[in-house]
Design a protein around this motif. Structure first.
Motif, PDB file in Angstrom:
ATOM      1  N   PRO A 133       0.810  -1.145  -0.059  1.00 25.17           N
ATOM      2  CA  PRO A 133      -0.056   0.072   0.096  1.00 25.17           C
ATOM      3  C   PRO A 133       0.845   1.433  -0.119  1.00 25.17           C
ATOM      4  N   ALA A 134       2.113   0.964   0.351  1.00 21.14           N
ATOM      5  CA  ALA A 134       2.932   2.270   0.290  1.00 21.14           C
ATOM      6  C   ALA A 134       3.784   2.793  -0.971  1.00 21.14           C
ATOM      7  N   PHE A 135       3.476   1.732  -1.987  1.00 21.35           N
ATOM      8  CA  PHE A 135       4.161   1.529  -3.275  1.00 21.35           C
ATOM      9  C   PHE A 135       3.951   2.995  -4.095  1.00 21.35           C
ATOM     10  N   LYS A 136       2.878   3.613  -4.219  1.00 21.65           N
ATOM     11  CA  LYS A 136       3.033   4.874  -5.002  1.00 21.65           C
ATOM     12  C   LYS A 136       3.603   5.858  -4.352  1.00 21.65           C
ATOM     13  N   LEU A 137       3.378   6.027  -3.073  1.00 16.60           N
ATOM     14  CA  LEU A 137       4.208   7.160  -2.119  1.00 16.60           C
ATOM     15  C   LEU A 137       5.733   7.024  -2.350  1.00 16.60           C
ATOM     16  N   ALA A 138       6.290   5.568  -2.386  1.00 11.33           N
ATOM     17  CA  ALA A 138       7.466   5.080  -2.378  1.00 11.33           C
ATOM     18  C   ALA A 138       8.000   5.526  -3.810  1.00 11.33           C
ATOM     19  N   GLU A 139       7.447   5.476  -5.076  1.00  7.20           N
ATOM     20  CA  GLU A 139       7.905   6.083  -6.408  1.00  7.20           C
ATOM     21  C   GLU A 139       8.093   7.515  -6.279  1.00  7.20           C
ATOM     22  N   LYS A 140       7.585   8.219  -5.387  1.00 12.23           N
ATOM     23  CA  LYS A 140       7.825   9.754  -5.345  1.00 12.23           C
ATOM     24  C   LYS A 140       8.827  10.206  -4.635  1.00 12.23           C
ATOM     25  N   VAL A 141       9.417   9.360  -3.776  1.00 10.56           N
ATOM     26  CA  VAL A 141      10.467  10.114  -2.591  1.00 10.56           C
ATOM     27  C   VAL A 141      11.786  10.047  -3.626  1.00 10.56           C
TER      28      VAL A 141
END
Length: 615
Positions: A72-80
């Motif tokens: 569930p954290a993947f989309k935000l992980a792509e942005k960091v």
């Protein structure tokens, strides 16, 4: 940011901590399966076929975080991005077989990200924090808060913290008490320039920041405290120097009552040796430091801070050139009794290529060249080269015997008044040692330099000055001062002064102090000051000497230099938190800076910048 500290776990509450249950250096294989929360800086993000790996870093270490498309954290992980500050909630799991990282304390586990919160974003970095970037020092100092995130610099600062803790522990164990001396004090005209602080309350008067706690620590001895130490800040308004931080530096300052020089040595040698042994990283540390008289150090090494990792010792070979066929040296010797010829042995240096390289180096140093003899198989003890040809086989063989050289070696020569050429000879010795790889890099070579000159000649002002600390006791005390009636006799006086040298750096300086008012006045009178001058400039100390001063002595060791040597840094700015640059500018905070007219009026100060060209 690998740091020399423990990595605390932050358990202890039924409710999960807002930012972390563990640091980035705390988790181990025994935590497998646990739900945890960590926070830190994104060190780097790697994309391996759609699976993201985030290395998260804090003061204590680094942890690998994994986010795949199912997380569930993947989309935000792509942005960091690098150096963003984030919080991660995750499950601890063992790394797949064959993927453990033995170089990381947390290398047996990874975290499977379940939630990411961005706590702070970072702009594009002006200097990188990953690796060892080759960026200008001024840019690094301007962004020092980023530079300090680099692993090596961060670790060096933490080593500094540990060294200071060790110093305090060892000094307390040796019976010393830590005292804090004033920062705002009176101007002391001797030594370097003072940093002056205008007084608002006392118009037209100034405080000074202490160049060292010298007078205060002596006053503490007179007050009966016996053993003092302090990790002391010192301030000197000096021109830029490669071996000192501009503006301010820290030293281990200490003083002892009822001691002679030997007492100081016996007390402090184990302390300093112990510090180097504790942080040596496997390097050997000198035990039973040699005690080298100043004059001997100059004669053998061309320096009062010799690098004893280099085994080369220079020799006086004047007599082998007196009356010889090498007319350049022989003529100088005949003309001036001060002229000496010094030999700089070069073991394994007996090749034309090396000798030519050294000759070229000497010319770059502003010398006409560097004469030499080579001993090769074909010439035997007679040697080769222009000097050998001119002095003859017997003299060349005698030089070889005196210097302990053999076939395959060489020897270089300098001639003149040693007072004028010894520094160059010392540089040549250092260069030979480096070029021939004779220097033992796996060693801390410590020694005492003793019997320092009490006075030196100031050629600009045509008068005597103190060679070192003006508060030192001359050997022989007042009687020696009174008996010296000529300039030559005064220049021959030695001081109860000593330095600690390590690997070619002066690391500490100290002395047995002059504690008698009459001796103090006489010593200063020889430099042109009157008794009234002494009373005006050093009134507190002079007055205290009238009321029962114990014999006392001490020293001060540079904290910055100790740490620089221990971590193997190239300069002192690599071991200080927020140093100025070599022009004494604080590029991070913008100091020195102009101040408002209101501030100047409150201090009763008017700025009038003089044109130095017009005087």
């Amino acid at each position: 940011m690998a740091a020399a500290t423990s990595t605390p776990s932050l358990h202890g509450s039924a409710m999960m901590h807002r930012y972390r249950t563990h640091t980035c250096g705390a988790l181990r294989a025994t935590d497998n399966g646990a739900t945890v929360r960590i926070s830190g800086w994104v060190h780097r993000v790697r994309d391996h076929g759609g699976v993201l790996f985030i290395d998260l870093r804090d003061h204590y270490g680094m942890t690998q975080v994994v986010a795949d498309p199912e997380s569930p954290a993947f989309k935000l992980a792509e942005k960091v991005r690098s150096e963003w500050v984030i919080r991660i909630d995750a499950k601890v799991r063992a790394r797949p077989a064959g993927t453990s990282n033995a170089d990381m304390a947390t290398g047996e586990i990874e975290l499977y990200a379940e939630e990411i919160e961005v706590l702070s974003e970072a702009k594009e970095l002006p200097v990188p924090v990953f690796g060892e970037p080759d960026y200008s020092e001024d840019l690094r100092l301007q962004y020092r808060f980023l530079d300090l995130r680099r692993e090596t610099l961060h670790a060096s600062i933490m080593t500094r913290v540990a060294v200071i803790k060790s110093i305090r522990r060892r000094m307390e164990a040796a019976g010393f008490n830590e005292f804090a001396t004033p920062i705002l004090t009176a101007s002391s005209p001797e030594g370097a320039r003072d940093f002056l602080v205008p007084s608002r309350i006392h118009a037209g008067k100034f405080y000074a920041l202490p160049q060292a706690p010298q007078q205060y620590k002596q006053l503490l001895m007179i007050s009966g405290f016996d053993r003092y130490f302090q990790v002391a800040p010192c301030f000197r308004d000096e021109d830029p120097r490669a071996d000192r931080l501009p503006g301010e530096f820290y030293q281990l300052d200490l003083e002892m009552s009822f001691v002679e020089q030997e007492d100081v040595f016996q007390t402090m040698e184990p302390v300093i040796t112990g510090i180097f042994e504790e942080f040596s990283g496997g390097k050997t540390v000198t035990k039973g430091w040699p005690r080298i008289p100043y004059d001997e150090a100059i004669r053998k090494y061309g320096s009062d801070k010799p690098d004893l990792r280099n085994p080369i010792e220079m020799a006086d070979v004047t007599e082998h050139f007196r009356g010889s066929g090498f007319k350049v040296f022989a003529g100088m010797i005949e003309k001036d009794p001060k002229v000496r010829v010094w030999a700089i042995p070069a073991p394994t240096g007996g090749s034309r290529a090396f000798c030519d390289r050294m000759n070229g180096w000497a010319q770059k140093e502003g010398q006409p060249g560097l004469g030499y003899i080579m001993w090769r198989d074909e010439e035997g003890a007679a040697g080769a080269g222009p000097i050998a040809k001119n002095i003859g086989a017997d003299r060349a063989a005698a030089i070889q015997k005196q210097t302990g050289l053999k076939t395959g070696d060489a020897c270089f020569f300098t001639a003149g008044d040693p007072a004028k050429f010894y520094k160059f000879a010392g540089l040549a010795r250092d260069q030979v040692g480096r070029e021939l790889k004779l220097v033992d890099e796996a060693k801390f070579a410590l020694c005492w330099i003793v019997d320092m000159p009490f006075y030196e000649w100031n050629d600009d002002d045509k008068k005597l000055d103190f060679a070192h600390n003006p508060f030192s006791m001359p050997k022989g005390g007042h009687d020696a001062l009174a008996a010296a009636t000529t300039t030559e006799q005064l220049l021959a006086l030695k001081a109860n002064q000593y330095d600690i040298v390590c690997n070619g750096f002066e690391m500490a300086s100290g002395s047995i102090r002059n504690h008698r008012p009459t001796t103090m006045v006489t010593a200063f009178e020889h430099t042109g000051l009157t008794q009234k001058d002494v009373e005006d400039r050093f009134g507190g100390l002079y007055r205290a000497f009238q009321y029962g001063a114990p014999p006392h002595g001490g020293m001060a060791a540079g904290i910055d230099r100790i740490v620089m040597l221990i971590v193997g840094a190239k300069n002192l700015r690599e071991v200080a938190l927020f140093p100025m640059n070599q022009q004494a500018n604080d590029l991070l905070m913008g100091a020195p800076s102009e101040v408002s007219n209101k501030q100047l009026r409150e201090l009763h100060v008017r700025v009038n910048i003089l044109d130095e060209k017009k005087g």
